[in-house]
Motif scaffolding. Structure first.
Motif, PDB file in Angstrom:
ATOM      1  N   ARG A  10       0.819  -1.199   0.000  1.00 32.62           N
ATOM      2  CA  ARG A  10       0.000   0.000   0.000  1.00 32.62           C
ATOM      3  C   ARG A  10       0.857   1.255   0.000  1.00 32.62           C
ATOM      4  NH1 ARG A  10      -5.323  -0.684   3.633  1.00 32.62           N
ATOM      5  NH2 ARG A  10      -6.231  -2.311   2.350  1.00 32.62           N
ATOM      6  N   ARG A  11       2.035   1.189   0.577  1.00 31.84           N
ATOM      7  CA  ARG A  11       2.931   2.340   0.580  1.00 31.84           C
ATOM      8  C   ARG A  11       3.604   2.543  -0.780  1.00 31.84           C
ATOM      9  NH1 ARG A  11       6.683   1.590   5.708  1.00 31.84           N
ATOM     10  NH2 ARG A  11       5.315   2.310   7.350  1.00 31.84           N
ATOM     11  N   VAL A  12       4.000   1.485  -1.420  1.00 33.53           N
ATOM     12  CA  VAL A  12       4.756   1.541  -2.669  1.00 33.53           C
ATOM     13  C   VAL A  12       3.834   1.778  -3.864  1.00 33.53           C
ATOM     14  CG1 VAL A  12       6.264   0.187  -4.193  1.00 33.53           C
ATOM     15  CG2 VAL A  12       6.542   0.060  -1.732  1.00 33.53           C
ATOM     16  N   LEU A  45       4.570   3.876  -7.253  1.00 31.95           N
ATOM     17  CA  LEU A  45       4.711   3.107  -8.488  1.00 31.95           C
ATOM     18  C   LEU A  45       3.714   3.628  -9.546  1.00 31.95           C
ATOM     19  CD1 LEU A  45       6.136   0.770  -9.879  1.00 31.95           C
ATOM     20  CD2 LEU A  45       4.365  -0.745  -8.991  1.00 31.95           C
ATOM     21  N   THR A  46       2.510   3.918  -9.149  1.00 30.65           N
ATOM     22  CA  THR A  46       1.504   4.464 -10.062  1.00 30.65           C
ATOM     23  C   THR A  46       1.955   5.808 -10.611  1.00 30.65           C
ATOM     24  OG1 THR A  46      -0.242   3.354  -8.820  1.00 30.65           O
ATOM     25  CG2 THR A  46      -0.911   5.157 -10.263  1.00 30.65           C
ATOM     26  N   LEU A  78       4.643   7.194 -18.819  1.00 30.91           N
ATOM     27  CA  LEU A  78       3.739   7.245 -19.968  1.00 30.91           C
ATOM     28  C   LEU A  78       3.639   8.666 -20.533  1.00 30.91           C
ATOM     29  CD1 LEU A  78       0.872   4.856 -18.839  1.00 30.91           C
ATOM     30  CD2 LEU A  78       2.560   4.447 -20.631  1.00 30.91           C
ATOM     31  N   ALA A  79       3.594   9.656 -19.658  1.00 27.85           N
ATOM     32  CA  ALA A  79       3.546  11.046 -20.114  1.00 27.85           C
ATOM     33  C   ALA A  79       4.825  11.398 -20.861  1.00 27.85           C
ATOM     34  CB  ALA A  79       3.332  11.990 -18.932  1.00 27.85           C
TER      35      ALA A  79
END
Length: 137
Positions: free
Chosen positions: A3-5, A9-10, A17-18
């Protein structure tokens, strides 16, 4: 721990991607601009060629014989070029002529002959040029 990573990562994936999107768009934009510039250069070159040939004005570009003098029984070549002509004729007639920027054909005069090229445009304007082929016995 996941949940922290996961948020980092997202964010990293979105930033990647940008970045890729910016790279692809930049390359596509560069290629499009290069293609437009090439098209503009080709159009300018085509306008230059048309203008050097006389634009849309009726013009006899060339009318000559090679050689200008022959012996009886020999042949010469008559060449002509016209711009913006609807029809072209030669007097005395030798062959069926058509408007062309450059066209040559053989002739075998029996005596010295003056050939007259007449070009006519769509509006009915006429231009004429003459040449003489000397025939020696």
């Amino acid at each position: 721990m996941l949940r922290r990573v996961l948020p980092f990562l997202t964010i990293a994936v979105v930033v990647g991607l940008a970045y890729d999107g910016c790279i692809f768009y930049g390359r596509w934009s560069y290629a499009r601009n290069a293609a437009r510039a090439q098209t503009a250069r080709e159009a300018a070159d085509a306008r230059h060629v048309v203008d050097s040939l006389g634009g849309d004005r009726l013009k006899i570009l060339d009318f000559y014989a090679s050689p200008g003098a022959v012996r009886r029984g020999q042949s010469a070549t008559i060449c002509y070029g016209v711009n913006a002509a609807e029809s072209v004729r030669l007097d005395p007639p030798v062959e069926q002529l058509h408007p062309a920027v450059s066209h040559c054909f053989p002739v075998a005069p029996r005596h010295s002959t003056e050939y007259k090229l007449t070009a006519v445009d769509r509006a009915g304007h006429t231009l004429t040029q003459s040449l003489l082929i000397q025939v020696a016995p």
